[in-house]
Design an enzyme around this catalytic site. Structure first.
Site, PDB file in Angstrom:
ATOM      1  N   ARG A  47      13.188   0.968   5.816  1.00 32.70           N
ATOM      2  CA  ARG A  47      14.374   0.530   6.555  1.00 32.70           C
ATOM      3  C   ARG A  47      15.392  -0.159   5.664  1.00 32.70           C
ATOM      4  O   ARG A  47      16.590   0.055   5.791  1.00 32.70           O
ATOM      5  CB  ARG A  47      13.975  -0.437   7.671  1.00 32.70           C
ATOM      6  CG  ARG A  47      13.183   0.162   8.798  1.00 32.70           C
ATOM      7  CD  ARG A  47      12.841  -0.883   9.826  1.00 32.70           C
ATOM      8  NE  ARG A  47      12.038  -1.977   9.271  1.00 32.70           N
ATOM      9  CZ  ARG A  47      11.676  -3.057   9.938  1.00 32.70           C
ATOM     10  NH1 ARG A  47      12.071  -3.219  11.187  1.00 32.70           N
ATOM     11  NH2 ARG A  47      10.934  -3.977   9.368  1.00 32.70           N
ATOM     12  N   ASP A  69      13.854   4.062   9.893  1.00 30.11           N
ATOM     13  CA  ASP A  69      13.347   3.053  10.822  1.00 30.11           C
ATOM     14  C   ASP A  69      12.514   3.807  11.846  1.00 30.11           C
ATOM     15  O   ASP A  69      13.055   4.554  12.674  1.00 30.11           O
ATOM     16  CB  ASP A  69      14.507   2.315  11.496  1.00 30.11           C
ATOM     17  CG  ASP A  69      14.048   1.276  12.503  1.00 30.11           C
ATOM     18  OD1 ASP A  69      12.851   1.239  12.838  1.00 30.11           O
ATOM     19  OD2 ASP A  69      14.900   0.497  12.972  1.00 30.11           O
ATOM     20  N   ILE A 122       0.828  -1.204   0.000  1.00 30.24           N
ATOM     21  CA  ILE A 122       0.000   0.000   0.000  1.00 30.24           C
ATOM     22  C   ILE A 122       0.864   1.256   0.000  1.00 30.24           C
ATOM     23  O   ILE A 122       0.572   2.220  -0.708  1.00 30.24           O
ATOM     24  CB  ILE A 122      -0.940  -0.002   1.219  1.00 30.24           C
ATOM     25  CG1 ILE A 122      -1.903  -1.190   1.151  1.00 30.24           C
ATOM     26  CG2 ILE A 122      -1.731   1.305   1.292  1.00 30.24           C
ATOM     27  CD1 ILE A 122      -2.684  -1.429   2.429  1.00 30.24           C
ATOM     28  N   LYS A 167      -4.143  -0.231  16.530  1.00 33.58           N
ATOM     29  CA  LYS A 167      -4.858   0.670  15.629  1.00 33.58           C
ATOM     30  C   LYS A 167      -5.875   1.518  16.380  1.00 33.58           C
ATOM     31  O   LYS A 167      -6.100   2.689  16.025  1.00 33.58           O
ATOM     32  CB  LYS A 167      -5.516  -0.133  14.500  1.00 33.58           C
ATOM     33  CG  LYS A 167      -4.520  -0.793  13.551  1.00 33.58           C
ATOM     34  CD  LYS A 167      -3.561   0.217  12.931  1.00 33.58           C
ATOM     35  CE  LYS A 167      -2.624  -0.417  11.926  1.00 33.58           C
ATOM     36  NZ  LYS A 167      -1.678   0.560  11.323  1.00 33.58           N
ATOM     37  N   THR A 211      -1.619  -8.080   0.773  1.00 37.47           N
ATOM     38  CA  THR A 211      -0.211  -7.722   0.912  1.00 37.47           C
ATOM     39  C   THR A 211       0.470  -8.806   1.731  1.00 37.47           C
ATOM     40  O   THR A 211      -0.184  -9.685   2.298  1.00 37.47           O
ATOM     41  CB  THR A 211      -0.029  -6.371   1.646  1.00 37.47           C
ATOM     42  OG1 THR A 211      -0.436  -6.520   3.016  1.00 37.47           O
ATOM     43  CG2 THR A 211      -0.852  -5.268   0.994  1.00 37.47           C
ATOM     44  N   TYR A 258      -2.282  -6.203  17.318  1.00 38.71           N
ATOM     45  CA  TYR A 258      -2.506  -5.406  16.105  1.00 38.71           C
ATOM     46  C   TYR A 258      -3.764  -4.549  16.201  1.00 38.71           C
ATOM     47  O   TYR A 258      -3.722  -3.336  15.996  1.00 38.71           O
ATOM     48  CB  TYR A 258      -2.586  -6.316  14.884  1.00 38.71           C
ATOM     49  CG  TYR A 258      -2.798  -5.547  13.604  1.00 38.71           C
ATOM     50  CD1 TYR A 258      -1.773  -4.775  13.067  1.00 38.71           C
ATOM     51  CD2 TYR A 258      -4.023  -5.569  12.944  1.00 38.71           C
ATOM     52  CE1 TYR A 258      -1.963  -4.040  11.906  1.00 38.71           C
ATOM     53  CE2 TYR A 258      -4.225  -4.845  11.778  1.00 38.71           C
ATOM     54  CZ  TYR A 258      -3.200  -4.081  11.261  1.00 38.71           C
ATOM     55  OH  TYR A 258      -3.396  -3.345  10.115  1.00 38.71           O
ATOM     56  N   ASN A 313       2.460   5.232   7.106  1.00 40.01           N
ATOM     57  CA  ASN A 313       1.958   3.960   6.599  1.00 40.01           C
ATOM     58  C   ASN A 313       2.661   2.744   7.202  1.00 40.01           C
ATOM     59  O   ASN A 313       2.083   1.665   7.259  1.00 40.01           O
ATOM     60  CB  ASN A 313       2.104   3.937   5.071  1.00 40.01           C
ATOM     61  CG  ASN A 313       1.870   2.563   4.481  1.00 40.01           C
ATOM     62  OD1 ASN A 313       0.745   2.102   4.389  1.00 40.01           O
ATOM     63  ND2 ASN A 313       2.962   1.896   4.095  1.00 40.01           N
TER      64      ASN A 313
END
Length: 243
Positions: free
Chosen positions: A36, A61, A16, A170, A201, A166, A88
């Site tokens: 990175r 990073d 993305i 968010k 992805t 995760y 992102n």
């Protein structure tokens, strides 16, 4: 002085992030490719340049203070300022994420990238954004961070995978975004969250049903908002995502 607008996209070497960079580049923006990995970053820059994008590499990073500070200096030297920051870069953390058994080190690692990394990069880039006539910040969130969408209309819990690292990161990111909106009110800096949808992805083993190009669309729109555009919102292609 050049009127070309400049964006920095973190995690832009693939998926993305790459498509956000490509989309902004297609609109005539100069785009910093934050990543990175030196090899992947430079390969992405080459691909974008071959496609006609004014791209430049930014070693970055998001979990490292020195790396982020150096990135801000590089953007300042290369472009003189910054018009849009797209945060992102993110990780899922992998592994089992049942809250009762999760490895706390995994949770810390996810939050370090997905939340503290956004704060670290945003703060480093704010002086550059303040030089812009139309500065924009876009934080890439997810509908799994929506407390409303994590429960049904009557408050019942929804089914699906549990991801305490995760998903919670968010939700944390959404809350952080709101705090930036409050602090930056009246400055002209518009700050919003974007949900890309379930995109195929390597983050999800390519199980997603949307393309990276589709996932990039909302972020590109938010990065290029007019001055009377929204701030403090959470958006997807279909419109507003509930917090």
């Amino acid at each position: 002085m050049s009127e070309t607008k400049t964006a920095l996209v973190t995690g832009a070497n693939k998926g993305i992030g790459y498509e956000i960079a490509a989309g902004l580049g297609a609109l005539g923006w100069r785009v910093g490719i934050g990543a990175r990995d030196d090899g992947r970053r430079e390969a992405a820059v080459v691909r974008l340049r071959e496609a006609g994008v004014d791209a430049f590499g930014v070693p970055l990073d998001v979990t490292d203070d020195d790396s982020v500070a150096a990135a801000a200096e590089l953007v300042a030297e290369h472009a003189g300022g910054l018009d849009a920051l797209v945060n992102n870069a993110g990780i899922t953390g992998g592994g089992p994420q049942q809250p009762s058994t999760v490895d706390l080190a995994l949770v810390r690692r996810v939050v370090e990238t997905n939340v503290l990394g956004v704060i670290r990069v945003t703060n480093a880039m704010l002086p550059l954004l303040r030089r812009s006539a139309a500065p924009r910040i876009v934080n890439m969130s997810s509908s799994v961070g929506s407390l409303t969408r994590q429960s049904g209309p009557g408050g019942e819990l929804i089914t699906g995978p549990v991801a305490v690292a995760y998903s919670t990161s968010k939700t944390f990111l959404n809350a952080v975004t709101v705090q930036y909106v409050r602090e930056l009110a009246g400055t002209g800096i518009l700050v919003n969250c974007a949900c890309p949808g379930f995109v195929a992805t390597d983050l999800n083993g390519f199980r997603g049903v949307r393309t990276p190009q589709q996932g990039a669309a909302t972020a590109i729109r938010l990065a290029t908002l007019p001055d009377d555009g929204p701030t403090g919102g959470f958006f997807e292609d279909a419109g507003v995502v509930p917090w």
